[in-house]
Write a protein that holds these residues in place. Structure first.
Motif, mmCIF file in Angstrom:
data_model
loop_
_atom_site.group_PDB
_atom_site.id
_atom_site.type_symbol
_atom_site.label_atom_id
_atom_site.label_comp_id
_atom_site.label_asym_id
_atom_site.label_seq_id
_atom_site.Cartn_x
_atom_site.Cartn_y
_atom_site.Cartn_z
ATOM 1 N N TRP A 167 0.838 -1.202 0.000
ATOM 2 C CA TRP A 167 0.000 0.000 0.000
ATOM 3 C C TRP A 167 0.872 1.251 0.000
ATOM 4 C CZ3 TRP A 167 -0.660 3.889 3.720
ATOM 5 C CH2 TRP A 167 -1.739 4.758 3.487
ATOM 6 N N VAL A 168 1.883 1.289 0.865
ATOM 7 C CA VAL A 168 2.763 2.459 0.933
ATOM 8 C C VAL A 168 3.503 2.647 -0.380
ATOM 9 C CG1 VAL A 168 4.836 3.399 2.026
ATOM 10 C CG2 VAL A 168 3.036 2.408 3.441
ATOM 11 N N ARG A 169 4.011 1.559 -0.953
ATOM 12 C CA ARG A 169 4.774 1.652 -2.196
ATOM 13 C C ARG A 169 3.918 2.142 -3.359
ATOM 14 N NH1 ARG A 169 10.038 2.296 -1.386
ATOM 15 N NH2 ARG A 169 10.981 0.636 -0.150
ATOM 16 N N ASP A 170 2.611 1.962 -3.282
ATOM 17 C CA ASP A 170 1.713 2.408 -4.357
ATOM 18 C C ASP A 170 1.287 3.870 -4.209
ATOM 19 O OD1 ASP A 170 1.757 0.004 -5.692
ATOM 20 O OD2 ASP A 170 -0.089 -0.760 -4.780
ATOM 21 N N LEU A 171 1.607 4.496 -3.097
ATOM 22 C CA LEU A 171 1.206 5.891 -2.895
ATOM 23 C C LEU A 171 1.946 6.815 -3.857
ATOM 24 C CD1 LEU A 171 1.152 6.166 1.018
ATOM 25 C CD2 LEU A 171 -0.824 5.985 -0.512
ATOM 26 N N ARG A 172 1.269 7.863 -4.266
ATOM 27 C CA ARG A 172 1.844 8.908 -5.108
ATOM 28 C C ARG A 172 1.360 10.258 -4.601
ATOM 29 N NH1 ARG A 172 4.049 4.955 -6.136
ATOM 30 N NH2 ARG A 172 4.533 3.971 -8.146
#
Length: 236
Positions: free
Chosen positions: A92-97
């Motif tokens: 989830w964190v890695r997909d944040l933009r």
């Protein structure tokens, strides 16, 4: 005359979702992502150490800790997330933009139980945001914060946080912290400590607490523990 809030009202206040938007992202060291957020404030306002919950998947929630609150913009907060584990929270964190919007669940800040100072903080990478928040509130004291992190993040984190001590992760979770703690207890380094906040790997916290008690450094009542994960159940 205003009425006192009912139990249902209090629960609704606690569970109410608050809108958040990502302002920016940074990677202070391998395996760590700092998320800058603008988020609607809960009752009482945001505080460093505030715990928030997000929905990492439709059926799984994950908790994070507010590290800082902007003094000039009280709805601008930062969260430091550890991303070493392969779990729904990491994905989830890695997909944040920048610009990503989501909902956080939180209520009024309920700080972890703390006792006297100077204080000892022990934790691993996933607790760094929490330790940062609580240790910063007592800046200028003789607190000791020791954090176990992956070796590739060690020097970058140490350069950015000279007030903390960082240890490279050993063969098993908590081994490096336990070795340090036993040595510090034996050589008198913890003689002035009045309380401890132990965070992170559940089994490691039990060992650390037992060492502090058996060494006569602290009584049980002066030690606060908060497990974040257990072996086989990291889920970060």
């Amino acid at each position: 005359m205003p009425q006192a809030p009912t139990l249902i009202g209090k629960l609704a206040e606690t569970l109410m979702g608050r809108r958040a938007r990502v302002l920016g992202l940074g990677e202070p060291a391998p395996g760590f992502v700092e998320v800058n957020l603008r988020a609607e404030a809960p009752p009482g306002g945001w505080q460093p150490g505030h715990e928030i919950q997000v929905r990492a998947t439709p059926t799984q929630g994950r908790r994070y800790t507010v590290r800082t609150v902007n003094a000039h913009d009280p709805e601008h907060v930062t969260v430091l997330a550890a991303t070493q584990a392969d779990g729904p929270g990491t994905r989830w964190v890695r997909d944040l933009r920048a610009g990503t919007e989501f909902t956080v669940l939180t209520g009024r800040h309920r700080p972890l139980c703390q006792h006297g100072t100077p204080r000892l903080y022990l934790g691993d990478g996933c607790t760094l945001s929490t330790i940062d928040a609580y240790a910063h509130a007592h800046a200028g004291t003789q607190d000791i914060a020791v954090i176990e992190v992956p070796s590739d993040a060690l020097h970058l984190l140490a350069d950015r946080r000279p007030q903390h001590r960082f240890l490279p992760t050993g063969q098993a979770p908590g081994d490096a912290l336990q070795t340090w703690l036993e040595h510090a207890a034996a050589n008198g380094e913890l003689a002035g400590i009045e309380s401890a906040l132990l965070l992170g790997h559940a089994r490691s916290l039990q060992r650390q607490r037992r060492t502090l008690i058996d060494s006569g450094i602290l009584p049980r009542r002066a030690i606060t523990t908060k497990p974040y994960w257990a072996t086989g159940k990291q889920g970060l």
